[in-house]
Write a protein that holds these residues in place. Sequence first.
Motif, PDB file in Angstrom:
ATOM      1  N   ASN A 141      10.444  19.994   5.453  1.00 21.33           N
ATOM      2  CA  ASN A 141       9.460  21.529   5.828  1.00 21.33           C
ATOM      3  C   ASN A 141       7.879  21.280   5.213  1.00 21.33           C
ATOM      4  O   ASN A 141       7.383  21.986   5.897  1.00 21.33           O
ATOM      5  N   GLY A 142       7.571  20.787   5.432  1.00 22.49           N
ATOM      6  CA  GLY A 142       6.410  20.151   4.577  1.00 22.49           C
ATOM      7  C   GLY A 142       5.792  21.211   3.741  1.00 22.49           C
ATOM      8  O   GLY A 142       4.455  21.409   3.419  1.00 22.49           O
ATOM      9  N   LYS A 143       6.503  21.762   2.588  1.00 20.86           N
ATOM     10  CA  LYS A 143       6.203  22.131   1.651  1.00 20.86           C
ATOM     11  C   LYS A 143       5.386  20.958   0.022  1.00 20.86           C
ATOM     12  O   LYS A 143       5.495  21.160  -1.354  1.00 20.86           O
ATOM     13  N   HIS A 144       5.607  20.071   0.300  1.00 20.18           N
ATOM     14  CA  HIS A 144       5.434  18.863  -0.394  1.00 20.18           C
ATOM     15  C   HIS A 144       4.997  17.148   0.266  1.00 20.18           C
ATOM     16  O   HIS A 144       5.739  16.736   1.003  1.00 20.18           O
ATOM     17  N   LEU A 145       4.026  16.334   0.070  1.00 18.83           N
ATOM     18  CA  LEU A 145       3.883  15.497   0.440  1.00 18.83           C
ATOM     19  C   LEU A 145       4.377  14.880  -0.176  1.00 18.83           C
ATOM     20  O   LEU A 145       4.302  14.117  -1.920  1.00 18.83           O
ATOM     21  N   PRO A 146       5.000  13.487   0.052  1.00 18.87           N
ATOM     22  CA  PRO A 146       5.760  12.779  -0.739  1.00 18.87           C
ATOM     23  C   PRO A 146       5.279  11.368  -1.679  1.00 18.87           C
ATOM     24  O   PRO A 146       3.605  11.248  -0.569  1.00 18.87           O
ATOM     25  N   LYS A 147       5.615  10.931  -2.354  1.00 24.58           N
ATOM     26  CA  LYS A 147       4.525  10.078  -3.146  1.00 24.58           C
ATOM     27  C   LYS A 147       4.368   8.784  -2.978  1.00 24.58           C
ATOM     28  O   LYS A 147       6.534   8.651  -1.411  1.00 24.58           O
ATOM     29  N   LEU A 148       3.840   7.407  -2.126  1.00 19.34           N
ATOM     30  CA  LEU A 148       4.112   6.740  -1.716  1.00 19.34           C
ATOM     31  C   LEU A 148       5.588   5.866  -1.636  1.00 19.34           C
ATOM     32  O   LEU A 148       6.392   4.887  -1.164  1.00 19.34           O
ATOM     33  N   GLU A 149       5.775   5.630  -3.586  1.00 17.02           N
ATOM     34  CA  GLU A 149       6.516   5.234  -3.884  1.00 17.02           C
ATOM     35  C   GLU A 149       8.584   6.093  -3.364  1.00 17.02           C
ATOM     36  O   GLU A 149       9.193   5.912  -2.637  1.00 17.02           O
ATOM     37  N   THR A 150       8.610   7.526  -3.238  1.00 17.05           N
ATOM     38  CA  THR A 150       9.506   8.080  -2.061  1.00 17.05           C
ATOM     39  C   THR A 150       9.016   7.857  -1.120  1.00 17.05           C
ATOM     40  O   THR A 150      10.611   7.337   0.223  1.00 17.05           O
ATOM     41  N   LEU A 151       8.051   7.331   0.065  1.00 15.66           N
ATOM     42  CA  LEU A 151       7.759   7.022   0.990  1.00 15.66           C
ATOM     43  C   LEU A 151       8.540   5.600   1.261  1.00 15.66           C
ATOM     44  O   LEU A 151       9.589   5.394   2.352  1.00 15.66           O
ATOM     45  N   HIS A 152       8.836   4.722   0.420  1.00 10.40           N
ATOM     46  CA  HIS A 152       8.964   3.635   0.738  1.00 10.40           C
ATOM     47  C   HIS A 152      10.639   3.863   0.320  1.00 10.40           C
ATOM     48  O   HIS A 152      11.694   2.629   1.525  1.00 10.40           O
ATOM     49  N   LYS A 153      10.815   4.333  -0.442  1.00  8.64           N
ATOM     50  CA  LYS A 153      12.289   4.969  -0.543  1.00  8.64           C
ATOM     51  C   LYS A 153      13.510   5.884   0.963  1.00  8.64           C
ATOM     52  O   LYS A 153      14.706   5.043   1.027  1.00  8.64           O
ATOM     53  N   LEU A 154      12.470   6.475   1.517  1.00  5.86           N
ATOM     54  CA  LEU A 154      13.233   6.864   2.910  1.00  5.86           C
ATOM     55  C   LEU A 154      12.755   5.824   3.853  1.00  5.86           C
ATOM     56  O   LEU A 154      13.462   5.925   4.618  1.00  5.86           O
ATOM     57  N   GLU A 155      11.893   4.805   4.138  1.00  7.20           N
ATOM     58  CA  GLU A 155      11.613   3.894   4.594  1.00  7.20           C
ATOM     59  C   GLU A 155      12.479   3.451   4.881  1.00  7.20           C
ATOM     60  O   GLU A 155      13.428   2.836   6.569  1.00  7.20           O
ATOM     61  N   LYS A 156      13.329   2.803   3.785  1.00  6.18           N
ATOM     62  CA  LYS A 156      13.955   1.593   3.769  1.00  6.18           C
ATOM     63  C   LYS A 156      15.056   1.987   4.389  1.00  6.18           C
ATOM     64  O   LYS A 156      16.551   1.271   5.202  1.00  6.18           O
ATOM     65  N   TYR A 157      15.502   3.509   4.633  1.00  6.11           N
ATOM     66  CA  TYR A 157      17.055   4.207   5.392  1.00  6.11           C
ATOM     67  C   TYR A 157      16.864   4.971   6.226  1.00  6.11           C
ATOM     68  O   TYR A 157      17.782   5.028   7.085  1.00  6.11           O
ATOM     69  N   ILE A 158      15.560   5.293   6.525  1.00  2.00           N
ATOM     70  CA  ILE A 158      15.381   5.660   8.327  1.00  2.00           C
ATOM     71  C   ILE A 158      14.594   5.736   9.150  1.00  2.00           C
ATOM     72  O   ILE A 158      13.875   6.249   9.593  1.00  2.00           O
ATOM     73  N   ASN A 159      14.363   4.710   8.931  1.00  3.35           N
ATOM     74  CA  ASN A 159      13.189   3.387  10.045  1.00  3.35           C
ATOM     75  C   ASN A 159      11.684   4.506  10.201  1.00  3.35           C
ATOM     76  O   ASN A 159      11.719   4.311  11.022  1.00  3.35           O
ATOM     77  N   ILE A 160      11.610   4.819   8.824  1.00  2.00           N
ATOM     78  CA  ILE A 160       9.859   5.774   8.847  1.00  2.00           C
ATOM     79  C   ILE A 160       8.826   4.830   9.075  1.00  2.00           C
ATOM     80  O   ILE A 160       8.766   3.816   8.365  1.00  2.00           O
ATOM     81  N   ASP A 161       7.419   4.968   9.095  1.00  2.00           N
ATOM     82  CA  ASP A 161       6.731   3.959   9.397  1.00  2.00           C
ATOM     83  C   ASP A 161       5.695   4.473   7.772  1.00  2.00           C
ATOM     84  O   ASP A 161       4.824   5.464   8.695  1.00  2.00           O
ATOM     85  N   SER A 162       6.000   4.147   6.926  1.00  2.00           N
ATOM     86  CA  SER A 162       5.779   4.795   5.697  1.00  2.00           C
ATOM     87  C   SER A 162       3.992   4.430   5.811  1.00  2.00           C
ATOM     88  O   SER A 162       3.346   5.457   5.116  1.00  2.00           O
ATOM     89  N   GLY A 163       3.578   2.999   6.387  1.00  2.00           N
ATOM     90  CA  GLY A 163       2.139   2.975   6.209  1.00  2.00           C
ATOM     91  C   GLY A 163       1.175   4.295   7.436  1.00  2.00           C
ATOM     92  O   GLY A 163       0.019   4.183   6.545  1.00  2.00           O
ATOM     93  N   GLU A 164       1.873   4.354   8.129  1.00  2.79           N
ATOM     94  CA  GLU A 164       1.537   5.655   9.070  1.00  2.79           C
ATOM     95  C   GLU A 164       1.301   7.292   8.398  1.00  2.79           C
ATOM     96  O   GLU A 164       0.353   7.568   8.551  1.00  2.79           O
ATOM     97  N   ILE A 165       2.287   6.708   7.682  1.00  3.88           N
ATOM     98  CA  ILE A 165       2.151   8.454   6.971  1.00  3.88           C
ATOM     99  C   ILE A 165       1.377   8.656   5.972  1.00  3.88           C
ATOM    100  O   ILE A 165       0.736   9.565   5.643  1.00  3.88           O
ATOM    101  N   TYR A 166       1.365   7.845   5.179  1.00  2.00           N
ATOM    102  CA  TYR A 166       0.701   7.644   4.346  1.00  2.00           C
ATOM    103  C   TYR A 166      -0.879   7.195   4.386  1.00  2.00           C
ATOM    104  O   TYR A 166      -1.665   8.244   4.197  1.00  2.00           O
TER     105      TYR A 166
END
Length: 76
Positions: A39-64
């Motif tokens: 919902n855009g109310k919280h920016l994820p930490k890098l560690e959280t991005l890596h967890k999400l990346e593993k399961y939903i195929n996001i580019d954590s580098g682009e988001i970071y």
Amino acid sequence: MSKEIGAMIKGSRERRNLSVSKLASITGLAESTVRQIENGKHLPKLETLHKLEKYINIDSGEIYTMMNYEKFSDLA
């Protein structure tokens, strides 16, 4: 910017037919955290991005990169 990041994460989760509850369960995140990120109310930490990346195929580098741009553009 955080709304765009959240939308990217939500869209990727939905394309994989994962519920918020299921994604939270497999990543070890709280459902409320996943919802706040989407919902855009919280920016994820890098560690959280890596967890999400593993399961939903996001580019954590682009988001970071987007997150860093947002932080520095506030200083201008």
